[in-house]
Design a protein around this motif. Sequence first.
Motif, short mmCIF file in Angstrom:
data_model
loop_
_atom_site.label_atom_id
_atom_site.label_comp_id
_atom_site.label_asym_id
_atom_site.label_seq_id
_atom_site.Cartn_x
_atom_site.Cartn_y
_atom_site.Cartn_z
N UNK A 25 0.67 -1.23 0.06
CA UNK A 25 0.04 0.04 0.14
C UNK A 25 1.00 1.27 -0.01
N UNK A 26 0.45 2.14 -0.69
CA UNK A 26 0.80 3.52 -0.81
C UNK A 26 -0.13 4.22 -0.14
N UNK A 27 0.45 4.97 1.15
CA UNK A 27 -0.48 5.64 1.99
C UNK A 27 -0.50 7.12 1.79
N UNK A 28 -1.15 7.67 1.02
CA UNK A 28 -1.17 9.08 0.78
C UNK A 28 -2.46 9.78 1.41
N UNK A 29 -3.05 9.36 2.71
CA UNK A 29 -4.07 9.59 3.13
C UNK A 29 -3.55 10.98 4.27
N UNK A 242 4.15 19.89 -6.86
CA UNK A 242 4.03 20.46 -8.33
C UNK A 242 3.70 19.02 -9.14
N UNK A 243 4.49 18.18 -9.24
CA UNK A 243 4.35 17.01 -9.95
C UNK A 243 2.95 16.28 -9.56
N UNK A 244 2.47 16.21 -8.37
CA UNK A 244 1.28 15.64 -8.00
C UNK A 244 0.11 16.40 -8.67
N UNK A 245 0.15 17.82 -8.60
CA UNK A 245 -0.89 18.74 -9.20
C UNK A 245 -0.90 18.47 -10.87
N UNK A 246 0.40 18.50 -11.19
CA UNK A 246 0.20 17.92 -12.80
C UNK A 246 -0.36 16.72 -12.93
N UNK A 298 2.29 13.17 -0.58
CA UNK A 298 2.92 12.96 -1.28
C UNK A 298 3.55 11.46 -1.29
N UNK A 299 3.90 10.90 -2.67
CA UNK A 299 4.54 9.59 -2.56
C UNK A 299 6.10 9.77 -2.12
#
Length: 311
Positions: A25-29, A242-246, A298-299
């Motif tokens: 799991x990638x927890x971005x919560x 910024x990468x996530x927003x894109x 963020x990852x």
Amino acid sequence: MTKKRDHGGGIDAAIANYGGTRADWLDLSTGINPVAYPMPQFPADTWTALPDEAAFTRLYALARRFWNVPDGAAIIGATGASAIIAALPHVLPEGEVCIPGPTYNEHGAAFAASGWRLGQDPSHALVAVHPNNPDGHIWQVSDFDATYTIIDESFCDVMPDQSLIQLASRPGTIVLKSFGKFWGLAGLRLGFAIGDPAIIAKLTDLLGPWQISGPALSIGAEALADPAWADETRRRLVADAARLDTLLTANNAKLIGGTSLFRLYQVEDAAAAQDTLAKHHVWSRIFPYAPDWLRLGLPAPDRWAQLEAVF
């Protein structure tokens, strides 16, 4: 039985619903930095001896320097900002407290449990989460004229130029700092209250001795003495946000707030978006009061492909 309040995390429940192991799991919560401060080496008696006064003195001196704490303000650390949030209503004169929201819900829960009235009048007591969670709202000095003011800066270390730490010298004011978010060490449980010496003295009596563990004292001191790591971390977080927003805005999400540790997006159906992400073992945060809000942290640098594979 007290109803459990809504928070990020809960990977165990996500695993129960969608399968996989914790490592999958990638927890971005949450808004926790995915690249934590590296663990320093320290003597074995850090684990076996009671924390001594010298360790507290060193930590507080470094905290003062790192956060530019005004000379007239006092400071105390505890097992996370949450411990201080729970204690503060017990050391302030009871009345009505204004907690503008939506915001971090532990503040309201702590005051309500202590018999305070939650209302809209900020004249007696005001709690301001700065920047706010989840929308990133920034407060200004001119916003504060309550008799008692709590400014929760748990996420402010990503933007130190916006800190309101200078207000910590005002009577009746407390500024909170959380170690878990920016330094990525939420499990360490370390937080600080900075402000009115009379209030800090009451918190000190309430929290008791040895309220910070030996390892937390050591790790906290090492991290606060490392401004170069903090500066480099801020640069990385800005780039990754910024990468996530894109990525998200290219997939029909609208950025509506956040900080460089978490981003808040407006989507057509947040529950459906969370379900889609969860099927790829990516956990997100949604809100019971806003069915079109999706919040993502963020990852880690080596986990971006897992998120990108969803789209």
